[in-house]
Design a protein around this motif. Structure first.
Motif, PDB file in Angstrom:
ATOM      1  N   ARG A 105     104.141  14.466   6.487  1.00  0.00           N
ATOM      2  CA  ARG A 105     103.871  13.128   5.971  1.00  0.00           C
ATOM      3  C   ARG A 105     102.520  12.598   6.437  1.00  0.00           C
ATOM      4  O   ARG A 105     101.794  11.950   5.678  1.00  0.00           O
ATOM      5  CB  ARG A 105     104.997  12.183   6.408  1.00  0.00           C
ATOM      6  N   GLY A 106     102.151  12.870   7.666  1.00  0.00           N
ATOM      7  CA  GLY A 106     100.857  12.415   8.150  1.00  0.00           C
ATOM      8  C   GLY A 106      99.703  13.082   7.414  1.00  0.00           C
ATOM      9  O   GLY A 106      98.715  12.431   7.051  1.00  0.00           O
ATOM     10  N   PHE A 107      99.826  14.407   7.170  1.00  0.00           N
ATOM     11  CA  PHE A 107      98.773  15.111   6.450  1.00  0.00           C
ATOM     12  C   PHE A 107      98.718  14.660   4.992  1.00  0.00           C
ATOM     13  O   PHE A 107      97.623  14.553   4.407  1.00  0.00           O
ATOM     14  CB  PHE A 107      99.027  16.616   6.533  1.00  0.00           C
ATOM     15  N   ALA A 108      99.883  14.398   4.387  1.00  0.00           N
ATOM     16  CA  ALA A 108      99.904  13.891   3.011  1.00  0.00           C
ATOM     17  C   ALA A 108      99.222  12.527   2.918  1.00  0.00           C
ATOM     18  O   ALA A 108      98.449  12.256   1.981  1.00  0.00           O
ATOM     19  CB  ALA A 108     101.344  13.800   2.514  1.00  0.00           C
ATOM     20  N   THR A 109      99.466  11.663   3.887  1.00  0.00           N
ATOM     21  CA  THR A 109      98.799  10.364   3.901  1.00  0.00           C
ATOM     22  C   THR A 109      97.287  10.523   4.064  1.00  0.00           C
ATOM     23  O   THR A 109      96.496   9.824   3.414  1.00  0.00           O
ATOM     24  CB  THR A 109      99.349   9.498   5.044  1.00  0.00           C
ATOM     25  N   PHE A 110      96.888  11.471   4.903  1.00  0.00           N
ATOM     26  CA  PHE A 110      95.457  11.734   5.084  1.00  0.00           C
ATOM     27  C   PHE A 110      94.818  12.221   3.786  1.00  0.00           C
ATOM     28  O   PHE A 110      93.707  11.802   3.443  1.00  0.00           O
ATOM     29  CB  PHE A 110      95.271  12.773   6.189  1.00  0.00           C
ATOM     30  N   LEU A 111      95.507  13.094   3.043  1.00  0.00           N
ATOM     31  CA  LEU A 111      94.958  13.586   1.781  1.00  0.00           C
ATOM     32  C   LEU A 111      94.803  12.451   0.763  1.00  0.00           C
ATOM     33  O   LEU A 111      93.797  12.380   0.043  1.00  0.00           O
ATOM     34  CB  LEU A 111      95.856  14.687   1.217  1.00  0.00           C
ATOM     35  N   VAL A 112      95.791  11.565   0.694  1.00  0.00           N
ATOM     36  CA  VAL A 112      95.709  10.449  -0.250  1.00  0.00           C
ATOM     37  C   VAL A 112      94.550   9.534   0.107  1.00  0.00           C
ATOM     38  O   VAL A 112      93.750   9.121  -0.755  1.00  0.00           O
ATOM     39  CB  VAL A 112      97.047   9.678  -0.279  1.00  0.00           C
ATOM     40  N   PHE A 113      94.411   9.208   1.387  1.00  0.00           N
ATOM     41  CA  PHE A 113      93.306   8.344   1.800  1.00  0.00           C
ATOM     42  C   PHE A 113      91.956   9.025   1.610  1.00  0.00           C
ATOM     43  O   PHE A 113      90.957   8.359   1.291  1.00  0.00           O
ATOM     44  CB  PHE A 113      93.481   7.927   3.260  1.00  0.00           C
ATOM     45  N   LEU A 114      91.903  10.337   1.807  1.00  0.00           N
ATOM     46  CA  LEU A 114      90.656  11.057   1.591  1.00  0.00           C
ATOM     47  C   LEU A 114      90.250  11.001   0.121  1.00  0.00           C
ATOM     48  O   LEU A 114      89.061  10.803  -0.199  1.00  0.00           O
ATOM     49  CB  LEU A 114      90.811  12.505   2.045  1.00  0.00           C
ATOM     50  N   ALA A 115      91.223  11.164  -0.785  1.00  0.00           N
ATOM     51  CA  ALA A 115      90.919  11.067  -2.214  1.00  0.00           C
ATOM     52  C   ALA A 115      90.436   9.666  -2.583  1.00  0.00           C
ATOM     53  O   ALA A 115      89.460   9.504  -3.339  1.00  0.00           O
ATOM     54  CB  ALA A 115      92.156  11.442  -3.032  1.00  0.00           C
ATOM     55  N   VAL A 116      91.092   8.631  -2.029  1.00  0.00           N
ATOM     56  CA  VAL A 116      90.657   7.254  -2.299  1.00  0.00           C
ATOM     57  C   VAL A 116      89.259   7.009  -1.749  1.00  0.00           C
ATOM     58  O   VAL A 116      88.408   6.371  -2.398  1.00  0.00           O
ATOM     59  CB  VAL A 116      91.666   6.262  -1.702  1.00  0.00           C
ATOM     60  N   LEU A 117      88.973   7.534  -0.544  1.00  0.00           N
ATOM     61  CA  LEU A 117      87.662   7.339   0.067  1.00  0.00           C
ATOM     62  C   LEU A 117      86.568   8.044  -0.726  1.00  0.00           C
ATOM     63  O   LEU A 117      85.483   7.483  -0.944  1.00  0.00           O
ATOM     64  CB  LEU A 117      87.686   7.851   1.502  1.00  0.00           C
ATOM     65  N   ILE A 118      86.846   9.267  -1.178  1.00  0.00           N
ATOM     66  CA  ILE A 118      85.848  10.000  -1.966  1.00  0.00           C
ATOM     67  C   ILE A 118      85.558   9.274  -3.282  1.00  0.00           C
ATOM     68  O   ILE A 118      84.398   9.136  -3.704  1.00  0.00           O
ATOM     69  CB  ILE A 118      86.331  11.441  -2.224  1.00  0.00           C
ATOM     70  N   ALA A 119      86.623   8.791  -3.939  1.00  0.00           N
ATOM     71  CA  ALA A 119      86.426   8.056  -5.189  1.00  0.00           C
ATOM     72  C   ALA A 119      85.631   6.774  -4.959  1.00  0.00           C
ATOM     73  O   ALA A 119      84.724   6.437  -5.736  1.00  0.00           O
ATOM     74  CB  ALA A 119      87.774   7.743  -5.823  1.00  0.00           C
ATOM     75  N   GLY A 120      85.941   6.047  -3.884  1.00  0.00           N
ATOM     76  CA  GLY A 120      85.210   4.816  -3.604  1.00  0.00           C
ATOM     77  C   GLY A 120      83.755   5.052  -3.261  1.00  0.00           C
ATOM     78  O   GLY A 120      82.866   4.351  -3.764  1.00  0.00           O
ATOM     79  N   VAL A 121      83.482   6.055  -2.429  1.00  0.00           N
ATOM     80  CA  VAL A 121      82.094   6.350  -2.069  1.00  0.00           C
ATOM     81  C   VAL A 121      81.314   6.843  -3.287  1.00  0.00           C
ATOM     82  O   VAL A 121      80.152   6.467  -3.499  1.00  0.00           O
ATOM     83  CB  VAL A 121      82.060   7.388  -0.932  1.00  0.00           C
ATOM     84  N   GLY A 122      81.949   7.688  -4.102  1.00  0.00           N
ATOM     85  CA  GLY A 122      81.281   8.155  -5.313  1.00  0.00           C
ATOM     86  C   GLY A 122      80.934   7.017  -6.259  1.00  0.00           C
ATOM     87  O   GLY A 122      79.837   6.977  -6.837  1.00  0.00           O
ATOM     88  N   PHE A 123      81.857   6.074  -6.406  1.00  0.00           N
ATOM     89  CA  PHE A 123      81.587   4.931  -7.276  1.00  0.00           C
ATOM     90  C   PHE A 123      80.452   4.080  -6.732  1.00  0.00           C
ATOM     91  O   PHE A 123      79.557   3.653  -7.480  1.00  0.00           O
ATOM     92  CB  PHE A 123      82.856   4.096  -7.421  1.00  0.00           C
ATOM     93  N   VAL A 124      80.440   3.830  -5.418  1.00  0.00           N
ATOM     94  CA  VAL A 124      79.384   3.008  -4.824  1.00  0.00           C
ATOM     95  C   VAL A 124      78.034   3.700  -4.945  1.00  0.00           C
ATOM     96  O   VAL A 124      77.018   3.066  -5.271  1.00  0.00           O
ATOM     97  CB  VAL A 124      79.723   2.698  -3.352  1.00  0.00           C
TER      98      VAL A 124
END
Length: 389
Positions: free
Chosen positions: A60-79
């Motif tokens: 569960r911890g690694f799954a949460t990390f993967l979800v946050f990593l995807a959100v972070l990559i999408a946000g940084v790419g958009f910015v």
């Protein structure tokens, strides 16, 4: 003096001191409490994705990390994409600014018969007092801007840390909360938690889908008009119009209009017309179908909840108001007893006597009550002689 009066005075003073201490602590911790509330709703939004990955054998911890990593990559790419677009467009506008200024000066001279020149206007602006004061204030405000940016980054990091812990330790948090409640209350808490996860995740899903549709539609328009940076502008319109309530549509449409105006002023008019028409299509056709099974609340209730959330907590309240009200509505709907509505025309907004023939109405209006002696004779005569009646 009664014997209980000193103890009552001490108790009153102690209660007042506790109240003042609690008010002071709440004022000092209001920022942290708002961050925790945002983190909790963010954890509820990503709970379905984390649970689905955890059910497939991922920790569960690694799954949460993967979800946050995807959100972070999408946000940084958009910015980065939006920042490069804005930087290039600002450079082009600065380069073309003398031409725009010359065209405006020529129009003013021809229209109002003046004799203005760009050199004189530039000199008057550069040597003006208000420009020097503005530069001085801007120089002194650089430190304040830096402090604000650092504070925003720290707040964003705090929200991400709390939301990570809430999502990764969701089952443990639920067990800790239920361990201090009786079994009957435990079922109610788990039911409320499940409703909150469904409504928050459904709100995020529906908004994301509408952002995708809005972005694709505006991308097609911008490509047809030949407006530069069409992909970045489409992403901007889709995200801002859906995730900033009430005024997001106008903020989202302002930037494409500005970029289109630099190409051709009429293109800005076309973009404005398309934004207005698409907004009506989204409000009356697209949004009701997409949110009917996820966040089914009345538009007036949604608008009022956004206003109330903004008044209570500012922009944060505006963002979390709709999923919070949808959760409360679903939770109350599960426990409020409802009854079958009677089949009355007034329920549908119609008159009870609507559709009745005119002759039947006249007969009932001239009907004579039984046993009325003098009145019956007068009414009968009136009915025999309509002119006298």
């Amino acid at each position: 003096m009664p014997s209980w009066l000193p103890r009552a005075m001490v108790l009153a003073l102690a209660l007042y001191a506790c109240f003042r201490l609690g008010s002071w602590a709440f004022d000092q911790l209001i920022g942290l409490l708002i961050n925790v509330l945002i983190a909790f709703f963010l954890a509820l939004a990503i709970e379905p994705a984390v649970s689905r990955m955890s059910a497939r054998g991922i920790r569960r911890g690694f799954a949460t990390f993967l979800v946050f990593l995807a959100v972070l990559i999408a946000g940084v790419g958009f910015v980065v994409l939006l920042g490069s677009m804005l930087a290039g467009q600002i450079a082009d506008m600065v380069e073309e600014f003398p031409k725009y200024l010359d065209s405006v000066i020529n129009w003013v001279n021809q229209t109002f018969h003046t004799d203005l020149s760009r050199v004189e206007i530039q000199d008057s602006v550069l040597h003006s007092d208000w420009l020097q004061k503005y530069v001085q204030n801007s120089a002194t405000g650089v430190l304040d801007i830096s402090t604000t940016v650092l504070g925003g980054l720290f707040r964003l990091l705090t929200i991400f840390l709390f939301s990570f812990y809430f999502a990764a330790d969701g089952p443990r948090l639920r067990r800790a909360l239920c361990s201090v409640l009786p079994p009957a209350r435990q079922a109610e808490v788990l039911r409320a938690w499940e409703i909150a996860v469904d409504k928050t995740g459904g709100y995020l899903y529906s908004r994301g889908l509408m952002a995708l549709i809005s972005g694709v539609a505006h991308y097609v328009l911008l490509v047809i008009l030949g407006v530069p940076y069409a992909p970045a502008l489409a992403v901007w319109v889709g995200l801002v119009s859906q995730f900033i309530p009430t005024i997001g549509t106008y903020l989202a449409g302002a930037l494409p209009m500005l970029i289109a105006f630099t190409v051709d002023p009429w293109y800005a008019v076309w973009v404005l017309g398309f934004v207005v028409i698409y907004q009506q299509f989204e409000n009356y056709a697209l949004q009701p179908k997409l949110t009917s099974k996820t966040v089914d609340i009345h538009p007036a209730v949604a608008f009022g909840s956004v206003i109330a959330g903004t008044a209570l907590m500012g922009a944060v309240g505006a963002l979390i108001a709709i999923p919070a009200v949808a959760t409360l509505q679903a939770f109350l709907g599960a426990y409020v007893k409802r009854y079958d509505v009677t089949d009355d025309p007034r329920v549908h907004g119609q008159s009870r006597r609507r559709g009745e023939p005119l002759l039947a109405r006249l007969r009932r209006a001239w009907r004579v009550p039984e046993g009325d002696g003098a009145g019956s004779g007068r009414d009968a005569g009136d009915r025999e002689d309509p002119e006298r009646a």
